[in-house]
Design a protein around this motif. Structure first.
Motif, mmCIF file in Angstrom:
data_model
loop_
_atom_site.group_PDB
_atom_site.id
_atom_site.type_symbol
_atom_site.label_atom_id
_atom_site.label_comp_id
_atom_site.label_asym_id
_atom_site.label_seq_id
_atom_site.Cartn_x
_atom_site.Cartn_y
_atom_site.Cartn_z
ATOM 1 N N GLY A 34 66.104 45.384 61.564
ATOM 2 C CA GLY A 34 65.425 45.425 60.275
ATOM 3 C C GLY A 34 65.264 46.837 59.755
ATOM 4 N N TYR A 35 64.951 47.778 60.648
ATOM 5 C CA TYR A 35 64.826 49.180 60.231
ATOM 6 C C TYR A 35 66.167 49.716 59.732
ATOM 7 N N VAL A 36 67.246 49.334 60.403
ATOM 8 C CA VAL A 36 68.570 49.789 59.990
ATOM 9 C C VAL A 36 68.907 49.253 58.600
ATOM 10 N N ASN A 37 68.686 47.962 58.395
ATOM 11 C CA ASN A 37 68.972 47.364 57.085
ATOM 12 C C ASN A 37 68.118 47.983 55.990
ATOM 13 N N ASN A 38 66.832 48.176 56.297
ATOM 14 C CA ASN A 38 65.925 48.774 55.308
ATOM 15 C C ASN A 38 66.370 50.180 54.928
ATOM 16 N N LEU A 39 66.740 50.971 55.938
ATOM 17 C CA LEU A 39 67.128 52.353 55.662
ATOM 18 C C LEU A 39 68.362 52.406 54.769
ATOM 19 N N ASN A 40 69.341 51.597 55.074
ATOM 20 C CA ASN A 40 70.559 51.597 54.256
ATOM 21 C C ASN A 40 70.251 51.237 52.807
ATOM 22 N N ASP A 41 69.334 50.300 52.598
ATOM 23 C CA ASP A 41 68.946 49.935 51.231
ATOM 24 C C ASP A 41 68.187 51.075 50.555
ATOM 25 N N LEU A 42 67.303 51.723 51.303
ATOM 26 C CA LEU A 42 66.430 52.742 50.723
ATOM 27 C C LEU A 42 67.165 54.025 50.345
ATOM 28 N N ILE A 43 68.181 54.403 51.128
ATOM 29 C CA ILE A 43 68.826 55.698 50.883
ATOM 30 C C ILE A 43 69.965 55.621 49.868
ATOM 31 N N ALA A 44 70.346 54.415 49.465
ATOM 32 C CA ALA A 44 71.453 54.287 48.512
ATOM 33 C C ALA A 44 71.124 55.029 47.220
ATOM 34 N N GLY A 45 72.017 55.956 46.848
ATOM 35 C CA GLY A 45 71.837 56.716 45.625
ATOM 36 C C GLY A 45 70.835 57.839 45.704
ATOM 37 N N THR A 46 70.366 58.186 46.911
ATOM 38 C CA THR A 46 69.402 59.275 47.082
ATOM 39 C C THR A 46 70.054 60.460 47.775
ATOM 40 N N GLU A 47 69.311 61.544 47.904
ATOM 41 C CA GLU A 47 69.815 62.740 48.593
ATOM 42 C C GLU A 47 70.075 62.481 50.075
ATOM 43 N N PHE A 48 69.533 61.384 50.606
ATOM 44 C CA PHE A 48 69.673 61.084 52.029
ATOM 45 C C PHE A 48 70.870 60.188 52.331
ATOM 46 N N GLU A 49 71.585 59.789 51.300
ATOM 47 C CA GLU A 49 72.627 58.780 51.456
ATOM 48 C C GLU A 49 73.703 59.185 52.462
ATOM 49 N N ASN A 50 74.046 60.459 52.510
ATOM 50 C CA ASN A 50 75.127 60.912 53.389
ATOM 51 C C ASN A 50 74.628 61.764 54.552
ATOM 52 N N MET A 51 73.339 61.737 54.822
ATOM 53 C CA MET A 51 72.772 62.523 55.916
ATOM 54 C C MET A 51 72.886 61.786 57.241
ATOM 55 N N GLU A 52 73.021 62.566 58.317
ATOM 56 C CA GLU A 52 72.895 62.016 59.655
ATOM 57 C C GLU A 52 71.453 61.559 59.874
ATOM 58 N N LEU A 53 71.277 60.606 60.794
ATOM 59 C CA LEU A 53 69.955 60.032 61.033
ATOM 60 C C LEU A 53 68.917 61.096 61.368
ATOM 61 N N ILE A 54 69.245 62.003 62.260
ATOM 62 C CA ILE A 54 68.266 62.995 62.696
ATOM 63 C C ILE A 54 67.841 63.907 61.546
ATOM 64 N N ASP A 55 68.751 64.171 60.613
ATOM 65 C CA ASP A 55 68.412 65.006 59.464
ATOM 66 C C ASP A 55 67.497 64.259 58.490
ATOM 67 N N ILE A 56 67.694 62.953 58.383
ATOM 68 C CA ILE A 56 66.775 62.159 57.556
ATOM 69 C C ILE A 56 65.378 62.205 58.161
ATOM 70 N N VAL A 57 65.292 62.022 59.483
ATOM 71 C CA VAL A 57 63.995 62.058 60.161
ATOM 72 C C VAL A 57 63.277 63.376 59.899
ATOM 73 N N LYS A 58 64.002 64.468 59.935
ATOM 74 C CA LYS A 58 63.395 65.789 59.786
ATOM 75 C C LYS A 58 62.993 66.107 58.346
ATOM 76 N N ASN A 59 63.620 65.427 57.379
ATOM 77 C CA ASN A 59 63.431 65.847 55.986
ATOM 78 C C ASN A 59 62.790 64.812 55.073
ATOM 79 N N ALA A 60 62.757 63.566 55.471
ATOM 80 C CA ALA A 60 62.263 62.510 54.585
ATOM 81 C C ALA A 60 60.776 62.269 54.793
ATOM 82 N N ASP A 61 60.208 61.481 53.899
ATOM 83 C CA ASP A 61 58.836 61.014 54.072
ATOM 84 C C ASP A 61 58.766 59.582 53.566
ATOM 85 N N GLY A 62 57.565 59.003 53.607
ATOM 86 C CA GLY A 62 57.375 57.662 53.102
ATOM 87 C C GLY A 62 58.220 56.627 53.825
ATOM 88 N N ALA A 63 58.673 55.628 53.086
ATOM 89 C CA ALA A 63 59.409 54.511 53.680
ATOM 90 C C ALA A 63 60.734 54.948 54.291
#
Length: 211
Positions: A34-63
């Motif tokens: 569920g977390y994987v599916n949610n993340l793919n939906d959430l990052i579509a069209g955002t600055e995180f769309e092409n980031m590696e997972l660890i970089d998203i963890v270090k730079n994102a907030d919220g959902a």
């Protein structure tokens, strides 16, 4: 970039009777997926769309952070366990004795912190920027990366990790989980980060983390 659900490094019945096949099917196939599916939906069209997972963890907030971090945390949790025999390396044992006085004292402290974490979260063995092994509790999706710590081992203490098998007896789950720890994985993390030779050089550890 599309993130995918990791394949478990063991069979779903590998940990019975300590952790049931039913628990692993729900935990991995429902919660983690569920977390994987949610993340793919959430990052579509955002600055995180092409980031590696660890970089998203270090730079994102919220959902986006919550789902990315839960994927990272669960990946680490699955890799922290095995149904095969494993051994603590001499380097890891030396560090545990150095920072906890004995392996048994380390075990007692880890189990106590995992058992008493209030609410949902994780208990980690980590290396802090000063080069010391620490046991830390993190709530919800939080993890050591946010504090410039290097994770070495984790135990999931969200209720979905144990409720089917143990109901509200978290301490019983943790005692059984301990017998499943993959000490080869933990020892490899120590070797990978050159912990023994670098613990007197916090700047080098910090650079390793931020690389």
């Amino acid at each position: 970039m599309t993130h995918t659900l990791m394949t478990l490094p063991f069979d779903t019945d590998a940990f019975e009777p300590y952790i049931s096949k039913e628990t692993l099917n729900y935990h991995h196939g429902k919660h983690h997926a569920g977390y994987v599916n949610n993340l793919n939906d959430l990052i579509a069209g955002t600055e995180f769309e092409n980031m590696e997972l660890i970089d998203i963890v270090k730079n994102a907030d919220g959902a986006i952070f919550n789902n990315a971090a839960q994927i990272y945390n669960h990946n680490f949790y699955w890799m922290s366990m095995t149904d095969q025999e494993s051994e603590i390396s001499d380097d890891l044992m030396a560090l545990l004795v150095r920072d906890f006085y004995s392996f048994e004292q380390f075990k007692l402290e880890f189990i106590q912190k995992a058992s008493t974490l209030f609410g949902s979260g994780w208990t980690w063995l980590s290396l802090n920027p000063e080069g010391k092994l620490i046991i830390e509790q993190t709530h919800n999706a939080d993890n050591p990366l946010l504090y410039h710590h290097i994770p070495l081992l984790t135990c999931d203490v969200w209720e979905h990790a144990y409720y089917i098998d143990y109901r509200n007896a978290r301490a019983a789950y943790i005692e059984k989980w301990w017998s499943l720890v993959d000490w080869d994985f933990v020892s490899h993390n120590v070797t990978k980060h050159n912990v023994v030779t670098s613990h007197t050089n916090p700047e080098r550890i910090q650079n390793e983390y931020t690389r």
